[in-house]
Design an enzyme around this catalytic site. Structure first.
Site, PDB file in Angstrom:
ATOM      1  CG  ASP A  75     -49.828  16.908  -2.470  1.00 47.56           C
ATOM      2  OD1 ASP A  75     -49.642  16.649  -3.678  1.00 47.56           O
ATOM      3  OD2 ASP A  75     -50.862  16.586  -1.839  1.00 47.56           O
ATOM      4  CB  SER A 110     -20.473  24.062  12.223  1.00 52.67           C
ATOM      5  OG  SER A 110     -19.087  24.047  12.496  1.00 52.67           O
ATOM      6  CE1 TYR A 167     -16.435  17.316   9.606  1.00 56.38           C
ATOM      7  CE2 TYR A 167     -15.792  17.863  11.852  1.00 56.38           C
ATOM      8  CZ  TYR A 167     -16.773  17.636  10.910  1.00 56.38           C
ATOM      9  OH  TYR A 167     -18.103  17.734  11.259  1.00 56.38           O
ATOM     10  CE  LYS A 223     -18.563  20.445   9.046  1.00 55.95           C
ATOM     11  NZ  LYS A 223     -19.857  20.690   8.369  1.00 55.95           N
ATOM     12  CB  THR A 231     -25.518  11.090  11.853  1.00 65.24           C
ATOM     13  OG1 THR A 231     -24.079  11.196  11.978  1.00 65.24           O
ATOM     14  CG2 THR A 231     -26.191  12.011  12.849  1.00 65.24           C
TER      15      THR A 231
END
Length: 286
Positions: free
Chosen positions: A49, A135, A149, A153, A184
């Site tokens: 939902d 960022s 990179y 950023k 990550t």
């Protein structure tokens, strides 16, 4: 807490996945915008939902209005937009080509800009919204090997700082998150891209390449805790414009500010001498 509706790009892993989970656990609703819908099928199954999965590639700027429209059709509002999707290329300026540089600019600037533009009318209409720009500490400082990179950023941060002033009168906040190293998958094989090493810069960047490639799974930062902090701030009455996230980010960005101020002060006299001697002091509205 008031239930909020989130759009999160790059929600299949890393910060995006952690944010989606934290927002859902807080009772919010999430649109997980990902290139591979199957990567977040479990989230949708666990929260049928409150979780909608949208196939979305940030680099396809023309798709941004459709994502916003689908979100409004399903949940009726957009409270938090998180531009999270991203990756890095490691290599010297002479080793990274135009195609790689353009791709990161599309991923970290043009794509987020298109999505923000698409979402702003709905946020302005309600007089409320939070735009979270993921960022990096690399968006405030740079070092050899990460020019591509950091360029993307730095651009995102400058664009977002201007945006923050423009939308504040409409009740919309901008939060630029500047993480240090978190577990990550950002540094994982198949995610982090290395330009082909040249003889010229092989030794110069050897340490950077080894550090970037060898840190996966050993990063200091906890993505779950980072996500909890961002969800907390999204519900808070006040958010900072910039949030260095993680001990290293706090220390390194603080150091950059101190060194920058010292350099300005060292060269201030010669810098001031560039003005016309009889010109009045500048008076500006901002």
């Amino acid at each position: 807490m008031t239930t909020q509706t989130w759009i999160i790009t790059g929600a299949s892993r890393g910060f995006g996945r952690a944010l989606a989970e934290a927002a859902l656990e807080a009772g919010d609703r999430v649109v997980a915008a990902v290139r591979r819908p199957e990567s977040v099928a479990d989230l949708q199954a666990a929260h049928p939902d409150d979780c909608m999965v949208a196939e979305f590639d940030v680099r396809e700027v023309a798709a941004a209005p459709g994502l916003v429209r689908d979100t409004l059709d399903r949940f009726g509002q957009i409270d938090v937009l998180v531009n999270n999707a991203g990756r890095a290329v490691v290599g010297a300026v002479e080793e990274v080509g135009d195609a790689q540089l353009r791709e990161l600019m599309e991923l970290h600037l043009f794509g987020p800009a298109a999505l923000v533009r698409a979402a702003l009318p709905a946020m302005r209409g309600r007089g409320f919204g939070t735009i979270v720009q993921m960022s990096s500490q690399g968006g405030r400082m740079s070092f050899p090997g990460v020019s591509t990179y950091s360029a993307s950023k730095f651009a995102l941060e400058g664009w977002s700082e201007s945006l923050a002033g423009e939308v504040a009168p409409f009740g919309i906040r901008v939060l630029i998150v500047e993480p240090s190293r978190f577990r990550t998958g950002f540094n994982g094989a198949g995610v982090l891209e290395f330009a082909e090493a040249s003889e010229t810069y092989r030794d110069v960047l050897a340490g950077v390449r080894a550090d970037m490639a060898g840190t996966d799974g050993r990063q200091e930062g906890n993505p779950k805790r980072a996500a909890e902090i961002i969800v907390y701030l999204a519900h808070a009455e006040e958010v900072p414009l910039r949030l260095p996230l993680g001990r290293e980010a706090v220390e390194r960005i603080s150091g950059v500010h101190r060194r920058g101020l010292q350099e300005v002060e060292r060269w201030a006299e010669i810098a001031r001498s560039a003005d016309f001697a009889d010109a009045p002091a500048s008076v500006r509205p901002i």
